[in-house]
Design a protein around this motif. Structure first.
Motif, PDB file in Angstrom:
ATOM      1  N   UNK A 161       0.806  -1.223   0.000  1.00 16.16           N
ATOM      2  CA  UNK A 161       0.000   0.000   0.000  1.00 16.16           C
ATOM      3  C   UNK A 161       0.840   1.275   0.000  1.00 16.16           C
ATOM      4  N   UNK A 162       2.155   1.137  -0.243  1.00 11.71           N
ATOM      5  CA  UNK A 162       2.991   2.331  -0.422  1.00 11.71           C
ATOM      6  C   UNK A 162       4.134   1.944  -1.359  1.00 11.71           C
ATOM      7  N   UNK A 208       1.141  -0.927   5.614  1.00 11.19           N
ATOM      8  CA  UNK A 208       1.346   0.254   6.456  1.00 11.19           C
ATOM      9  C   UNK A 208       0.004   0.719   7.004  1.00 11.19           C
ATOM     10  N   UNK A 209      -0.007   1.036   8.246  1.00  9.41           N
ATOM     11  CA  UNK A 209      -1.246   1.535   8.846  1.00  9.41           C
ATOM     12  C   UNK A 209      -1.533   2.931   8.317  1.00  9.41           C
ATOM     13  N   UNK A 210      -2.795   3.298   8.227  1.00  9.40           N
ATOM     14  CA  UNK A 210      -3.140   4.640   7.730  1.00  9.40           C
ATOM     15  C   UNK A 210      -2.538   5.723   8.609  1.00  9.40           C
ATOM     16  N   UNK A 211      -2.299   6.869   7.997  1.00  9.57           N
ATOM     17  CA  UNK A 211      -1.772   8.001   8.737  1.00  9.57           C
ATOM     18  C   UNK A 211      -0.533   8.574   8.093  1.00  9.57           C
ATOM     19  N   UNK A 230       1.279  10.594   3.342  1.00  8.06           N
ATOM     20  CA  UNK A 230       0.070  10.120   4.006  1.00  8.06           C
ATOM     21  C   UNK A 230      -0.337   8.768   3.427  1.00  8.06           C
ATOM     22  N   UNK A 231      -0.605   7.822   4.283  1.00  6.99           N
ATOM     23  CA  UNK A 231      -1.161   6.543   3.834  1.00  6.99           C
ATOM     24  C   UNK A 231      -2.639   6.533   4.182  1.00  6.99           C
ATOM     25  N   UNK A 232      -3.449   6.297   3.165  1.00  8.43           N
ATOM     26  CA  UNK A 232      -4.894   6.315   3.356  1.00  8.43           C
ATOM     27  C   UNK A 232      -5.405   4.878   3.369  1.00  8.43           C
ATOM     28  N   UNK A 235      -6.128   2.353   0.270  1.00 11.37           N
ATOM     29  CA  UNK A 235      -5.571   2.957  -0.934  1.00 11.37           C
ATOM     30  C   UNK A 235      -4.071   2.721  -0.968  1.00 11.37           C
ATOM     31  N   UNK A 236      -3.541   2.781  -2.160  1.00 12.38           N
ATOM     32  CA  UNK A 236      -2.085   2.662  -2.282  1.00 12.38           C
ATOM     33  C   UNK A 236      -1.489   4.050  -2.545  1.00 12.38           C
ATOM     34  N   UNK A 237      -0.504   4.385  -1.764  1.00  9.94           N
ATOM     35  CA  UNK A 237       0.197   5.656  -1.957  1.00  9.94           C
ATOM     36  C   UNK A 237       1.352   5.445  -2.935  1.00  9.94           C
ATOM     37  N   UNK A 238       1.397   6.283  -3.963  1.00 13.56           N
ATOM     38  CA  UNK A 238       2.485   6.190  -4.939  1.00 13.56           C
ATOM     39  C   UNK A 238       3.186   7.537  -5.029  1.00 13.56           C
TER      40      UNK A 238
END
Lengths: 894, 215
Positions: A161-162, A208-211, A230-232, A235-238
């Motif tokens: 997720x990241x 990864x936990x959100x935040x 920010x990790x939502x 969702x995957x953060x790119x």
């Protein structure tokens, strides 16, 4: 230093970090160690069993492990780095048992499997908060293999997720093998993970936990990347991150090793090492004028005078193809942009049999062999011109590059010259050049390239009162233009390391016009074609044979209406318009055929001998020549080499000298014998001292004569005969400091004497560019924060000058004709000048901007370039050269 | 002018390069710096008052004149800044008019945290018009100019600044001299002024900062 970093490191654990196990790395090959490590890929992940009591109590936890993986990908050992909390549920044992059964694709470095230690996190999470599994993962993704086995929990379901990429700021090159840390919290509540970038600079984190998370990367030699993202949930953060190098030194890209030296005198300039020399505008070809053996020819002279030879005696090749001009107007710029070039080889004498048709020196400009890794280029803007260069790969086997440059000096001069001036510049001076280069490598044995390039220079002006310049002059306008283009096709064939063949063919046109209205003009239009082939056969490691053929064809149309113009050794002064003659010709065909053969042999591992012979035929003078040449080098000791050479060189007279009207079609070849001896000493890896003594004996030089010949009962002037002689001898010293300790530069010194004896003369006289002492100190120092300071200082003996001893009034011509003293018996004052250049580079994410200030003649030395006389030559005034001149420019690279 | 006459200028270049090299060597690599006020890029605006002396066929002046200068560049290390400088001043009366200026390289040595010694070299110009009854004499000059300046930096609000602040604003008493030597017309200018300087500071990733300020 950075105490907080140590604190974080203690509490961090890794999901998928790895380190090369140093004890197992083969350190014999440093190159491999520096190559990025490709991390191992988990191909068989065994799910950890969720401890029953923890499942019953609905307790979640995680365990951080270190796993040793051998070269085959098997697990050698597992250690718990961070045990699970709370203790007592059996999380640690479950994680270790599962990890012992993992199988990996092994890590690799330079294509070779290596043992590594990875950090692995096993997450024990209950099923009531599932993350969305995403199978569209990065290359280094590890398939999520842990599926719930009892329907009540999903231990360690792995979801990417990241993910991000790490690139070098400015160049956009991916950074491989860099550890990226992501964390949050401090002290006991800190949590963090590590990942390592792959060959594309990509990395990822799972589950990864959100935040908000802090992200840190500190590659060696770079400023740290510190940012947050920010990790939502679900969702995957790119993200793409750019890391700034601590120093964007232009010399970092100079990677080519020193080529084996064959010749007695050859200086090779890599493009990057000369780009920031003051007074050159970053143009490598103008740097040639700072090398030993090259005379100073004035700021506005576009010619090269080598070891006492006339400018036309030195040949300039662009990748083996002859070109009519190498500099635009005034020698300010060369006709090939920097981006297209790889290097420049300069031979002031004793060049091997490969090069012909020149009795002076050779400048061999080599194009770079296109291998761009990405689309890139530069835009260069300065006070004189602007240019653009672009290059891009086309698949894996092809690449293409294009460039264009155009001057705007005409606009600047027109704005500066007042309306009241006696000369109005219509186009003054304007130049442009263009290039297109393409390469195709179908396999390792063949390489095809096509190069199309050309140049166009033009100057037009109006005279308000032409009599100001010459009483006989009636033309109210003047112009000069030079243009050419060439198309070059090349095939390089390398079936093995023992054989190489280069075949090249080129075709194009040269167009030259010089004129003052209809009163004086030269209009020359020439089509040229060239075929060149060179083969090299390596009979053994120490014996090599090279040979080839070089055929040049040209056909010219000419219209010439010109007076007698001053030749070398003759005072300039005002042209005598009463000597104007006219000639016209079409389809004048000229052929030159050259073949050469040379042996390159190394004896006893330290003695190199290169005997060679060249045969040339010149149709314009219907004469052939045989030129044996011999060069040798002997390695006295590790740091000392002695060298010597002797050779015969021929060239045909210039076009006008063999013309039926202006010259003598019965002229023969000019000849020169070159002798050189010297030594090289390299006390340090980056420091070389090269000392060469030379002697050049020239004969059959074209010399003006008043003699006449009876042609069908009519006396005709011969104009020229092959009766001149030349003698040049001297010493060249070059102390060169290659880039090291942030500095590169050189000191060059030439002590020489160049003499001529014209036909009928009994005494030797000085050559036009006989400069006894030529000293050049130059260098550039790479300062912190991407600043570079360059300097150049030159001291040169004044050029010879022919004094005026008075003037005699000519009733016929209506003006005083000067009476000259002995040719070149006087000298101009010593020339000296210092130039300074300051460069600053700013680095942005996807491009870089460099601005420079180049101050020429920083102490405003009033150097005398000649004298201007009054009407009866009783008074004279010194003509001064370039005053202090600051030039500003910018260059954007991407 | 002879070669020897320029010896001082020639010596300045290698000496300056050596000086910069010696002191810059410690700043190579990706080492982080402690936050300080004189960091990053700087830009100065300096209103000045000048006394100008023109040395031509006879000496003129000194004339009082007013004008402005600018300096812009970057801190290379603790000891040295590098950049450009320029400026112009004008003096006018019934008897004369003088416009004088320069533009060129500017190197600043910093022996202490607040004292700066600047050296300049570059292009200078001077346009001097002398009026006498019935005669207007114009003396122009275009050539090299060298300068030296000394300033003492007072940073605004420095007592209350954060220990991790990089960059700031300074007001500095500023004195100096410019010399434009020539065989024909030389110009000598002595000036005083106040330099108003803004230092941008360094980006966070170039500074050694505590965790709560680093990201």
């Amino acid at each position: 230093m950075k105490q907080w970093m140590y604190m974080i490191a203690i509490v961090l654990v890794g999901l998928y970090a790895f380190t090369v196990r140093a004890q197992d790395v083969d350190n014999e090959n440093d190159t491999d160690v520096q190559q990025p490590v490709i991390p191992p890929v988990l191909k068989a992940e065994v799910p950890a069993e969720y401890p029953p009591r923890a499942l019953e109590d609905r307790v979640e936890s995680e365990v951080i492990l270190e796993i040793d993986i051998d070269e085959t990908g098997m697990v050698e050992g597992v250690q718990v780095v961070t045990p699970a909390e709370p203790e007592g549920y059996g999380f640690d044992d479950a994680a270790v048992n599962a990890a012992n059964l993992f199988e990996f694709e092994p890590a690799t470095q330079g294509g070779m499997p290596i043992p590594v230690r990875i950090t692995y996190r096993t997450v024990f999470a209950l099923a009531d908060e599932p993350l969305i599994a995403d199978t569209d993962t990065a290359e280094n993704d590890i398939p999520a293999a842990e599926e719930p086995n009892d329907g009540s929990a999903i231990p360690a379901k792995r979801v990417l997720n990241f993910n991000g990429t790490l690139k070098e700021r400015g160049t956009r090159f991916p950074l491989a093998g860099v550890t990226v840390t992501i964390f949050r919290g401090e002290g006991n509540v800190a949590v963090g993970y590590e990942a390592v970038t792959d060959a594309d600079g990509a990395f990822g984190f799972y589950n990864l936990a959100p935040g908000k998370w802090m992200l840190l990367a500190e590659p060696e030699g770079y400023f740290p990347l510190r940012t947050s993202d920010e990790v939502v949930k679900n969702e995957r953060t790119e993200a793409s991150y750019y890391v700034e190098r601590s120093d964007y030194n232009p010399y970092d890209v100079v990677v080519e090793g020193e080529r084996i030296r064959k010749e007695v005198s050859r200086t090779t300039l890599q493009i990057e090492e000369v780009e920031r020399i003051p007074g050159t505008f970053g143009d490598v070809l103008t740097v040639v004028k700072n090398l030993p053996g090259v005379a100073r020819t004035g700021a506005a002279a576009g010619n090269i005078v080598v070891r006492g030879s006339s400018p036309e005696d030195t040949q300039v090749f662009v990748d083996g193809v002859e070109v009519p001009i190498i500099y635009h107007f005034g020698g300010l710029r060369s006709v090939i942009p920097l981006g297209m070039l790889d290097r420049l080889d300069f031979y002031p004498g004793n060049f091997t049999a490969e090069f012909g048709r020149a009795t002076g020196g050779v400048v061999d400009v080599r194009l770079k062999r296109l291998k761009p890794e990405k689309f890139g280029g530069y835009v260069d803007v300065n006070l004189a011109d602007s240019g653009i260069y672009l290059e891009t790969p086309l698949g894996e086997k092809s690449a293409v590059a294009a460039a264009f440059r155009r001057s705007y000096i005409d606009g600047i001069i027109n704005a500066v010259v007042p309306d009241s001036a006696s000369v109005n510049l219509i186009t003054a001076p304007r130049y442009y050049d263009y290039q297109l280069l393409g390469t195709f490598r179908p396999n390792d044995n063949h390489e095809l390239s096509a190069f199309f390039f050309g140049s166009d220079d033009e100057l037009k002006l109006l005279f308000e009162n032409p009599a100001d310049f010459s009483p006989d002059l009636t033309a109210t306008s003047g112009s000069t233009s030079t243009s050419f283009y060439r198309t070059v096709l090349e095939h390089r064939y390398m079936p093995s390391r023992h054989f190489e063949n280069v075949f090249k063919t080129s075709a194009g046109r040269n167009k030259v016009y010089v004129g003052l209205g209809d009163q004086i003009f030269l209009d020359l239009n020439t089509y040229v074609a060239q075929i060149y082939d060179k083969f090299t056969v390596s009979l053994s490691d120490n014996v090599k044979i090279a040979g080839g053929i070089d055929y040049l064809y040209s056909t010219a149309d000419a219209r010439i209406k010109f007076p007698e113009v001053a030749k070398e050794g003759e005072p300039g002064g005002r042209p005598d318009l009463s000597t104007i003659q006219y000639t016209e010709s079409t389809d004048q065909v000229s052929n030159s055929l050259g073949t050469f053969l040379q042996l390159e042999s190394k004896l006893f591992d330290r003695w190199t001998v290169i005997p060679g012979v060249r045969y040339d035929y010149f149709s314009r003078v219907d004469t052939s020549s045989l030129a044996p040449r011999f060069n040798t080098r002997f390695a006295l000791a590790e740091k000392w080499t002695v060298k010597g050479g002797v050779g015969v060189y021929h060239q045909e007279p210039s076009f006008d000298e063999t013309d039926e009207v202006f010259g003598n079609p019965d002229l023969g070849l000019e000849k020169a014998m070159h002798y050189s001896v010297g030594f090289e000493y390299s006390p340090l890896d980056y420091l070389t001292l090269d000392v060469t003594g030379f002697y050049k004996d020239m004969s059959d030089l074209v010399s003006r004569t008043d003699a006449t010949v009876n042609v069908n009962g009519e006396l005709q002037r011969l104009n020229y005969v092959n009766g001149g002689q030349g003698r040049v001898y001297g010493l060249e010293v070059m102390l060169k400091h290659n880039f090291a300790n942030n500095f590169n530069g050189w000191i060059s010194y030439t002590l020489s004497k160049a003499l001529r004896k014209d036909v009928g003369d009994t005494e030797w006289r000085r050559f036009d560019f006989d400069q006894t002492h030529i000293l050049t100190l130059l260098g550039s120092y790479s300062l912190p924060k991407n600043w570079t300071l360059g300097f150049r200082w030159r001291v040169v003996t004044g050029s010879p000058d022919t004094p005026r001893e008075g003037a005699v009034y000519s009733v016929d011509k209506g003006y005083y004709e000067p009476v000259y003293g002995r040719p070149n018996s006087d000298r101009l004052p010593t020339f000296h000048q210092a130039d300074v250049r300051l460069d600053k580079r700013w680095v942005f994410d996807a491009w870089m901007l460099t601005a420079y200030l180049d101050v020429q003649n920083i102490y405003n030395s009033p150097n005398v370039t000649g004298y201007q006389y009054n009407y009866d030559s009783t008074e004279r005034r010194a003509r001064q050269g370039l005053p202090i001149l600051p030039v500003i420019g910018v260059k954007g690279e991407f | 002018m002879s070669v020897l006459k320029h010896a001082f200028t020639l010596l300045m270049i290698p000496v300056a390069v050596t000086f910069i090299g010696v002191f810059s060597s410690t700043a190579r690599g990706a080492e982080l710096q402690k936050p300080a006020l004189k960091q990053g890029y700087y830009f100065s605006l300096i209103p000045v008052g000048e006394a100008v002396l023109v040395d031509s066929s006879e000496n003129f002046g000194p004339w009082p004149s007013v004008g402005g200068q600018f300096r812009m560049g970057e801190e290379l290390n603790r000891w040295f800044d590098l950049g450009l400088s320029g400026g112009a001043t004008v003096a006018y009366s019934d008897n004369y008019r003088l416009i004088h200026g320069h533009f060129g390289l500017d190197g600043t040595f910093k022996p202490t945290a607040v004292l700066s010694i600047g050296l300049q070299a570059g292009l200078g110009f001077g346009d001097f018009t002398r009026r006498k009854p019935g005669i207007t004499e114009v003396i122009g000059r275009f050539g090299a100019t060298y300068g030296i300046t000394v300033s003492y930096d007072l940073f605004a609000g420095s007592r209350h600044r954060s220990p991790h602040q990089s960059g700031g604003f300074a007001m500095s008493p500023y004195i100096g001299a410019h010399i434009g030597p020539s065989d024909v017309t030389s110009i000598y200018a002595f000036f005083v002024g106040i330099a108003f300087t803004r230092w941008t500071g360094l980006p966070k990733n170039r500074l050694d900062l505590p965790l709560d300020e680093a990201f």
